[in-house]
Motif scaffolding. Structure first.
Motif, PDB file in Angstrom:
ATOM      1  N   ARG A 191      -1.445  39.732 -52.713  1.00  0.00           N
ATOM      2  CA  ARG A 191      -0.498  40.996 -52.795  1.00  0.00           C
ATOM      3  C   ARG A 191      -0.759  41.167 -50.917  1.00  0.00           C
ATOM      4  NH1 ARG A 191       3.397  43.348 -54.596  1.00  0.00           N
ATOM      5  NH2 ARG A 191       2.845  42.711 -56.786  1.00  0.00           N
ATOM      6  N   ARG A 192      -1.906  41.603 -50.566  1.00  0.00           N
ATOM      7  CA  ARG A 192      -1.947  42.003 -49.203  1.00  0.00           C
ATOM      8  C   ARG A 192      -2.194  41.155 -48.177  1.00  0.00           C
ATOM      9  NH1 ARG A 192      -6.563  44.731 -52.074  1.00  0.00           N
ATOM     10  NH2 ARG A 192      -7.294  43.234 -51.590  1.00  0.00           N
ATOM     11  N   ALA A 193      -2.902  39.876 -48.600  1.00  0.00           N
ATOM     12  CA  ALA A 193      -2.590  38.403 -47.729  1.00  0.00           C
ATOM     13  C   ALA A 193      -1.249  37.703 -47.180  1.00  0.00           C
ATOM     14  CB  ALA A 193      -3.375  37.763 -48.705  1.00  0.00           C
ATOM     15  N   LEU A 194      -0.445  38.286 -47.848  1.00  0.00           N
ATOM     16  CA  LEU A 194       0.771  37.721 -48.456  1.00  0.00           C
ATOM     17  C   LEU A 194       2.648  39.004 -48.169  1.00  0.00           C
ATOM     18  CD1 LEU A 194       1.104  34.868 -50.447  1.00  0.00           C
ATOM     19  CD2 LEU A 194       1.022  34.718 -48.819  1.00  0.00           C
ATOM     20  N   ARG A 195       2.088  39.703 -47.324  1.00  0.00           N
ATOM     21  CA  ARG A 195       2.337  41.273 -47.568  1.00  0.00           C
ATOM     22  C   ARG A 195       3.444  41.103 -48.581  1.00  0.00           C
ATOM     23  NH1 ARG A 195       2.618  41.384 -40.921  1.00  0.00           N
ATOM     24  NH2 ARG A 195       0.038  40.981 -40.915  1.00  0.00           N
ATOM     25  N   LEU A 196       3.721  41.852 -49.321  1.00  0.00           N
ATOM     26  CA  LEU A 196       4.431  40.804 -51.108  1.00  0.00           C
ATOM     27  C   LEU A 196       5.223  42.824 -50.141  1.00  0.00           C
ATOM     28  CD1 LEU A 196       2.746  39.052 -53.504  1.00  0.00           C
ATOM     29  CD2 LEU A 196       4.165  38.143 -51.741  1.00  0.00           C
ATOM     30  N   PRO A 197       6.005  42.535 -50.661  1.00  0.00           N
ATOM     31  CA  PRO A 197       6.891  43.763 -50.567  1.00  0.00           C
ATOM     32  C   PRO A 197       6.558  45.285 -51.820  1.00  0.00           C
ATOM     33  CG  PRO A 197       8.761  42.602 -51.029  1.00  0.00           C
ATOM     34  CD  PRO A 197       7.275  41.728 -50.477  1.00  0.00           C
ATOM     35  N   ASP A 198       7.446  46.118 -51.405  1.00  0.00           N
ATOM     36  CA  ASP A 198       7.159  46.985 -53.067  1.00  0.00           C
ATOM     37  C   ASP A 198       7.972  47.041 -54.501  1.00  0.00           C
ATOM     38  OD1 ASP A 198       4.724  48.171 -51.618  1.00  0.00           O
ATOM     39  OD2 ASP A 198       6.133  49.693 -50.481  1.00  0.00           O
ATOM     40  N   SER A 199       9.043  45.755 -53.905  1.00  0.00           N
ATOM     41  CA  SER A 199      10.029  45.725 -54.756  1.00  0.00           C
ATOM     42  C   SER A 199      10.470  43.893 -55.398  1.00  0.00           C
ATOM     43  CB  SER A 199      11.464  46.246 -54.554  1.00  0.00           C
ATOM     44  OG  SER A 199      11.885  45.966 -53.186  1.00  0.00           O
ATOM     45  N   VAL A 200      10.482  43.941 -56.057  1.00  0.00           N
ATOM     46  CA  VAL A 200      11.464  42.491 -56.414  1.00  0.00           C
ATOM     47  C   VAL A 200      12.749  42.226 -57.224  1.00  0.00           C
ATOM     48  CG1 VAL A 200       8.662  41.737 -57.388  1.00  0.00           C
ATOM     49  CG2 VAL A 200      10.427  42.824 -59.107  1.00  0.00           C
ATOM     50  N   VAL A 201      12.695  41.059 -56.627  1.00  0.00           N
ATOM     51  CA  VAL A 201      14.399  41.421 -57.500  1.00  0.00           C
ATOM     52  C   VAL A 201      14.178  40.228 -58.404  1.00  0.00           C
ATOM     53  CG1 VAL A 201      16.552  40.520 -56.456  1.00  0.00           C
ATOM     54  CG2 VAL A 201      15.062  41.934 -54.789  1.00  0.00           C
ATOM     55  N   TYR A 202      15.137  40.035 -59.447  1.00  0.00           N
ATOM     56  CA  TYR A 202      15.279  39.625 -60.302  1.00  0.00           C
ATOM     57  C   TYR A 202      16.489  38.791 -60.484  1.00  0.00           C
ATOM     58  CZ  TYR A 202      11.191  41.068 -62.519  1.00  0.00           C
ATOM     59  OH  TYR A 202      10.042  41.400 -63.135  1.00  0.00           O
ATOM     60  N   ALA A 203      17.709  38.063 -60.600  1.00  0.00           N
ATOM     61  CA  ALA A 203      18.436  37.477 -60.359  1.00  0.00           C
ATOM     62  C   ALA A 203      18.981  36.422 -61.631  1.00  0.00           C
ATOM     63  CB  ALA A 203      19.420  36.340 -58.716  1.00  0.00           C
ATOM     64  N   TRP A 204      19.934  36.578 -62.525  1.00  0.00           N
ATOM     65  CA  TRP A 204      19.969  35.321 -63.095  1.00  0.00           C
ATOM     66  C   TRP A 204      21.561  35.153 -63.691  1.00  0.00           C
ATOM     67  CZ3 TRP A 204      18.840  40.419 -63.633  1.00  0.00           C
ATOM     68  CH2 TRP A 204      19.480  41.437 -64.022  1.00  0.00           C
ATOM     69  N   GLU A 205      21.899  34.456 -64.643  1.00  0.00           N
ATOM     70  CA  GLU A 205      23.221  34.032 -65.071  1.00  0.00           C
ATOM     71  C   GLU A 205      23.381  33.993 -66.323  1.00  0.00           C
ATOM     72  OE1 GLU A 205      22.349  29.329 -65.453  1.00  0.00           O
ATOM     73  OE2 GLU A 205      22.985  29.843 -63.605  1.00  0.00           O
ATOM     74  N   GLY A 206      24.414  33.777 -67.223  1.00  0.00           N
ATOM     75  CA  GLY A 206      24.276  34.861 -68.786  1.00  0.00           C
ATOM     76  C   GLY A 206      24.981  35.950 -68.817  1.00  0.00           C
ATOM     77  N   ASP A 207      24.704  36.843 -69.497  1.00  0.00           N
ATOM     78  CA  ASP A 207      25.384  38.232 -69.180  1.00  0.00           C
ATOM     79  C   ASP A 207      24.316  39.577 -68.575  1.00  0.00           C
ATOM     80  OD1 ASP A 207      23.668  40.047 -71.148  1.00  0.00           O
ATOM     81  OD2 ASP A 207      24.286  37.981 -72.371  1.00  0.00           O
ATOM     82  N   ALA A 208      24.909  40.237 -68.400  1.00  0.00           N
ATOM     83  CA  ALA A 208      24.196  41.446 -67.639  1.00  0.00           C
ATOM     84  C   ALA A 208      23.000  41.688 -68.445  1.00  0.00           C
ATOM     85  CB  ALA A 208      25.032  43.289 -67.725  1.00  0.00           C
ATOM     86  N   LYS A 209      23.022  41.480 -69.869  1.00  0.00           N
ATOM     87  CA  LYS A 209      21.630  42.759 -70.629  1.00  0.00           C
ATOM     88  C   LYS A 209      20.834  41.016 -70.642  1.00  0.00           C
ATOM     89  CE  LYS A 209      23.921  45.850 -73.195  1.00  0.00           C
ATOM     90  NZ  LYS A 209      24.049  46.268 -74.279  1.00  0.00           N
ATOM     91  N   ALA A 210      21.632  40.187 -70.448  1.00  0.00           N
ATOM     92  CA  ALA A 210      20.672  38.693 -70.261  1.00  0.00           C
ATOM     93  C   ALA A 210      18.981  38.491 -69.850  1.00  0.00           C
ATOM     94  CB  ALA A 210      20.814  37.181 -69.969  1.00  0.00           C
ATOM     95  N   LEU A 211      18.440  39.443 -69.239  1.00  0.00           N
ATOM     96  CA  LEU A 211      17.038  39.849 -68.158  1.00  0.00           C
ATOM     97  C   LEU A 211      16.332  40.525 -69.426  1.00  0.00           C
ATOM     98  CD1 LEU A 211      15.487  39.266 -65.745  1.00  0.00           C
ATOM     99  CD2 LEU A 211      15.391  41.667 -65.366  1.00  0.00           C
ATOM    100  N   ASP A 212      16.271  41.135 -70.194  1.00  0.00           N
ATOM    101  CA  ASP A 212      15.739  42.362 -70.994  1.00  0.00           C
ATOM    102  C   ASP A 212      16.271  43.329 -72.002  1.00  0.00           C
ATOM    103  OD1 ASP A 212      15.996  44.195 -69.128  1.00  0.00           O
ATOM    104  OD2 ASP A 212      14.191  45.233 -68.394  1.00  0.00           O
ATOM    105  N   GLY A 213      17.550  42.601 -72.291  1.00  0.00           N
ATOM    106  CA  GLY A 213      18.709  43.659 -73.370  1.00  0.00           C
ATOM    107  C   GLY A 213      18.552  45.183 -72.151  1.00  0.00           C
ATOM    108  N   ASN A 214      18.574  45.357 -71.270  1.00  0.00           N
ATOM    109  CA  ASN A 214      18.790  46.779 -70.977  1.00  0.00           C
ATOM    110  C   ASN A 214      19.887  46.477 -69.380  1.00  0.00           C
ATOM    111  OD1 ASN A 214      19.147  49.224 -69.569  1.00  0.00           O
ATOM    112  ND2 ASN A 214      16.867  49.201 -69.106  1.00  0.00           N
ATOM    113  N   GLY A 215      21.122  46.938 -69.294  1.00  0.00           N
ATOM    114  CA  GLY A 215      21.895  46.325 -68.377  1.00  0.00           C
ATOM    115  C   GLY A 215      21.891  47.383 -67.243  1.00  0.00           C
TER     116      GLY A 215
END
Length: 251
Positions: A191-215
């Motif tokens: 994380r330090r070497a690549l200077r990874l940001p403090d947030s990540v983005v999830y992008a998916w297809e299907g429906d709004a709750k397909a990621l983890d059951g929470n829209g």
């Protein structure tokens, strides 16, 4: 539980093409469906003019992305030679353009964007219409038929894709799997070497709750990245869902 094929993408340069008008060739911050289908197709040895195998691949998989880092933006300046428009003359390939008489060749300016040091996790699953297996795709990614690249031929992967199949209760669990660090001895050093940001983005297809059951916190938009005809570079629309999550919450 559902089985997923999970792999990572990292390179010093990547370019995830978006709609291009005129001399500007922009890049998205993460790969779309067309980019991942193209990568899988190259691994399988599917040629651009093989409409049936292109359709088979397109209809067989669902795709989701976890953007661990979008990387930094780099813009490359180009001069490009193209023939002037002429009535009753059609240039069907780049070779045709370069074979035109020198007297009708013009030079145009263009810029091409790249993402530098981006890092993404990809999860692939089979649709009910699938004619391929995740085993086929995993084997192809480990021993690709064509050279793989991240958007453009100047962007080969700089680390193993490390594909693996595993069953997970939720799509987010698949996207949160850990890979061997690209640099350093552990995830914190990476994380330090690549200077990874403090947030990540999830992008998916299907429906709004397909990621983890929470829209909650999910946004959506229509994106035009479904390959319809690779020879003509025609793409269709799909609904894409996204959620931004603080890195400490991303598993």
């Amino acid at each position: 539980m559902m089985e997923y094929l999970v792999f990572r993408l990292y390179a010093p340069f990547a370019s995830w093409g978006e709609a291009a008008v005129g001399e500007s060739r922009p890049t998205a911050t993460y790969p779309g469906r067309g980019a991942i289908i193209g990568l899988l197709g190259a691994a399988l040895g599917v040629r651009r003019d093989d409409d049936e195998r292109q359709r088979q691949l397109r209809d067989s998989v669902g795709i989701a992305i976890k953007q661990r880092s979008p990387g930094s933006l780099m813009r490359d300046y180009h001069t490009v030679q193209v023939p002037a428009s002429q009535s009753k003359v059609t240039y069907r390939t780049r070779r045709d353009e370069l074979s035109a008489p020198r007297k009708v060749i013009n030079t145009i300016l263009s810029s091409r964007d790249y993402r530098c040091d981006g890092l993404w996790t990809v999860a692939v699953w089979l649709t009910p219409e699938a004619e391929l297996t995740l085993g086929d795709l995993e084997k192809a990614l480990k021993t690709p038929y064509f050279t793989l690249y991240l958007g453009r031929k100047a962007c080969p992967p700089a680390a193993p894709l490390a594909p693996r199949r595993e069953a997970f209760a939720q799509l987010r669990d698949a996207l949160d799997v850990e890979f061997p660090p690209l640099c350093g001895r552990n995830q914190d050093e990476e994380r330090r070497a690549l200077r990874l940001p403090d947030s990540v983005v999830y992008a998916w297809e299907g429906d709004a709750k397909a990621l983890d059951g929470n829209g909650h916190g999910v946004e959506s938009s229509e994106v035009w990245d479904v390959p319809l005809n690779r020879r003509r570079w025609q793409f269709g629309p799909r609904a894409e869902y996204r959620r931004i999550v603080q890195a400490r919450e991303d598993g």
